[in-house]
Scaffold this active site. Sequence first.
Site, PDB file in Angstrom:
ATOM      1  N   CYS A 252      52.895  33.134  38.234  1.00  0.00           N
ATOM      2  CA  CYS A 252      52.287  32.189  39.176  1.00  0.00           C
ATOM      3  C   CYS A 252      52.807  30.798  38.863  1.00  0.00           C
ATOM      4  O   CYS A 252      53.032  30.460  37.708  1.00  0.00           O
ATOM      5  CB  CYS A 252      50.765  32.230  39.040  1.00  0.00           C
ATOM      6  SG  CYS A 252      49.907  31.225  40.260  1.00  0.00           S
TER       7      CYS A 252
ATOM      8  N   CYS B 212      43.408  29.344  33.628  1.00  0.00           N
ATOM      9  CA  CYS B 212      43.796  30.698  34.068  1.00  0.00           C
ATOM     10  C   CYS B 212      44.850  31.301  33.134  1.00  0.00           C
ATOM     11  O   CYS B 212      45.814  30.633  32.765  1.00  0.00           O
ATOM     12  CB  CYS B 212      44.329  30.620  35.488  1.00  0.00           C
ATOM     13  SG  CYS B 212      44.843  32.215  36.148  1.00  0.00           S
TER      14      CYS B 212
ATOM     15  N   CYS C 187      37.971  37.619  36.144  1.00  0.00           N
ATOM     16  CA  CYS C 187      38.647  36.513  36.847  1.00  0.00           C
ATOM     17  C   CYS C 187      39.481  35.684  35.886  1.00  0.00           C
ATOM     18  O   CYS C 187      39.000  35.222  34.862  1.00  0.00           O
ATOM     19  CB  CYS C 187      37.633  35.559  37.453  1.00  0.00           C
ATOM     20  SG  CYS C 187      36.731  36.239  38.791  1.00  0.00           S
TER      21      CYS C 187
ATOM     22  N   CYS D 143      41.417  44.421  43.344  1.00  0.00           N
ATOM     23  CA  CYS D 143      41.919  43.058  43.206  1.00  0.00           C
ATOM     24  C   CYS D 143      43.439  43.167  43.040  1.00  0.00           C
ATOM     25  O   CYS D 143      43.911  43.706  42.042  1.00  0.00           O
ATOM     26  CB  CYS D 143      41.249  42.439  41.983  1.00  0.00           C
ATOM     27  SG  CYS D 143      41.821  40.793  41.604  1.00  0.00           S
TER      28      CYS D 143
ATOM     29  N   GLU E 164      49.580  43.713  37.142  1.00  0.00           N
ATOM     30  CA  GLU E 164      48.237  44.242  36.934  1.00  0.00           C
ATOM     31  C   GLU E 164      47.443  44.268  38.238  1.00  0.00           C
ATOM     32  O   GLU E 164      47.535  43.355  39.052  1.00  0.00           O
ATOM     33  CB  GLU E 164      47.497  43.384  35.902  1.00  0.00           C
ATOM     34  CG  GLU E 164      48.098  43.543  34.509  1.00  0.00           C
ATOM     35  CD  GLU E 164      47.309  42.806  33.428  1.00  0.00           C
ATOM     36  OE1 GLU E 164      47.214  43.342  32.321  1.00  0.00           O
ATOM     37  OE2 GLU E 164      46.806  41.696  33.691  1.00  0.00           O
TER      38      GLU E 164
ATOM     39  N   CYS F 117      47.070  26.429  36.941  1.00  0.00           N
ATOM     40  CA  CYS F 117      45.650  26.090  36.719  1.00  0.00           C
ATOM     41  C   CYS F 117      45.346  26.207  35.221  1.00  0.00           C
ATOM     42  O   CYS F 117      45.694  27.198  34.579  1.00  0.00           O
ATOM     43  CB  CYS F 117      44.742  27.016  37.521  1.00  0.00           C
ATOM     44  SG  CYS F 117      44.995  26.882  39.302  1.00  0.00           S
TER      45      CYS F 117
HETATM   46  N1  SAH Z   1      45.817  31.876  43.154  1.00  0.00           N
HETATM   47  C1  SAH Z   1      44.651  32.244  43.880  1.00  0.00           C
HETATM   48  C2  SAH Z   1      44.110  33.622  43.567  1.00  0.00           C
HETATM   49  C3  SAH Z   1      44.094  34.087  42.132  1.00  0.00           C
HETATM   50  S1  SAH Z   1      42.791  33.646  41.070  1.00  0.00           S
HETATM   51  C4  SAH Z   1      43.582  31.191  43.679  1.00  0.00           C
HETATM   52  O1  SAH Z   1      43.783  30.290  42.884  1.00  0.00           O
HETATM   53  O2  SAH Z   1      42.575  31.228  44.375  1.00  0.00           O
HETATM   54  C5  SAH Z   1      41.274  34.252  41.666  1.00  0.00           C
HETATM   55  C6  SAH Z   1      40.100  33.361  41.295  1.00  0.00           C
HETATM   56  O3  SAH Z   1      39.835  33.376  39.872  1.00  0.00           O
HETATM   57  C7  SAH Z   1      40.360  31.903  41.646  1.00  0.00           C
HETATM   58  O4  SAH Z   1      39.207  31.328  42.204  1.00  0.00           O
HETATM   59  C8  SAH Z   1      40.639  31.292  40.293  1.00  0.00           C
HETATM   60  O5  SAH Z   1      40.460  29.909  40.294  1.00  0.00           O
HETATM   61  C9  SAH Z   1      39.665  32.044  39.430  1.00  0.00           C
HETATM   62  N2  SAH Z   1      39.949  31.943  37.989  1.00  0.00           N
HETATM   63  C10 SAH Z   1      41.142  31.786  37.391  1.00  0.00           C
HETATM   64  N3  SAH Z   1      41.003  31.722  36.051  1.00  0.00           N
HETATM   65  C11 SAH Z   1      39.690  31.862  35.810  1.00  0.00           C
HETATM   66  C12 SAH Z   1      38.914  31.905  34.610  1.00  0.00           C
HETATM   67  N4  SAH Z   1      39.478  31.779  33.406  1.00  0.00           N
HETATM   68  N5  SAH Z   1      37.590  32.066  34.733  1.00  0.00           N
HETATM   69  C13 SAH Z   1      37.012  32.222  35.956  1.00  0.00           C
HETATM   70  N6  SAH Z   1      37.686  32.194  37.106  1.00  0.00           N
HETATM   71  C14 SAH Z   1      39.017  32.009  37.035  1.00  0.00           C
END
Ligand code: SAH
Length: 341
Positions: free
Chosen positions: A110, A117, A331, A103, A90, A114
């Site tokens: 991944c 996410c 995000c 983006c 995506e 986290c």
């Molecule tokens: N792996 C990288 C980039 C991908 S995520 C990273 O962790 O930075 C891009 C951003 O979205 C990151 O700051 C991540 O923490 C945030 N993110 C992920 N899941 C999210 C969610 N459910 N709500 C808001 N931000 C989120």
Amino acid sequence: MKNIKEYSLEELKQELIALGEKPYRAEQIFTWLYQEKVKSFEEMTNLSLALREKLEQNYTMCNFQILKKQESSDGTKKYLFDVLDGNAIETVLMQYHHGKTICVSSQIGCKMGCKFCASTGIAFVRNLTAGEIVEQVLAVEQDIGEHISNIVFMGIGEPFDNYDNVMKAIRIINHPKGLNIGARHISVSTSGIVPRIFDFAEEELQCTLSISLHATSNEKRSAMMPVNQAYPLEELMEACRNYIAKTNKRISFEYALAKDNNDNLEDAKQLVHLLKGMLCHVNLIPINKIENGKFVKSSNENIIRFRDFLNEHGIVATIRRELGSDIDAACGQLRRKNLQN
Ligand code: SAH
């Protein structure tokens, strides 16, 4: 066969020399690929027919097919691309006041895990190649017929877990004869892979570094982001301070606000303490709730209170506009999709 978009300009020159051609042909090919944005060697009409045939025999163009395109009421577009090996990824196009931002994803799946996410809980498949990262930008530009002003590495995957390919992709995207997007308009976001933050400080790239911070204690951060167990806050902050000292560039810290988790004034106070004196900016993200996720968005009131507290205590903080949430493009909402889906 190799994908012609895997090469930096220097590498492509070497390829052409190996094919018995003049190196300046590489610049012509770059122009066709990234400025004219053609989809076949046939269209490269200032190259001889013989060279076009030679290219055809030795390289692929790796043009992504759009499997699905969804458009949000706010103009955000989410693309599902077929990456030509049975996988799909995506990519999101966002419309901001100052221009269009793409983006991009850096991996298929991944490994970071986290907890908040949507990319978590689905298997990691593989790294994307540099050419596949570049192709995301190219395919969106081809689709909308417009030049993109900004790129953020905030799609699926951890860019610093695919460091070399991401760096090469940035150089192709940034090159004046490539996609020609200024390094200052490219952001790379990491969950905090400390050794790569040290490496990134040495790259002499003018890109913005974003750090997904989200919490100010090891306990809280580890509960949200397992990567914190490998690289705890002390080490992360040291790497950030080194980056700022080496590059004299501002770091953007991302902080996703989750109700009753990291959004009270005590958290804000600790954040001020952690970042005091650093050349930085805080990007507050109202957390997007994912399926079965335990983290819930903070109230607007709390988000504003949190931002105001940071600003009043000398930390520049802004709230990220939520775009594309109605099409699961906000995000953390991106997921690896199978072709069958
Ligand atoms: N792996 C990288 C980039 C991908 S995520 C990273 O962790 O930075 C891009 C951003 O979205 C990151 O700051 C991540 O923490 C945030 N993110 C992920 N899941 C999210 C969610 N459910 N709500 C808001 N931000 C989120």
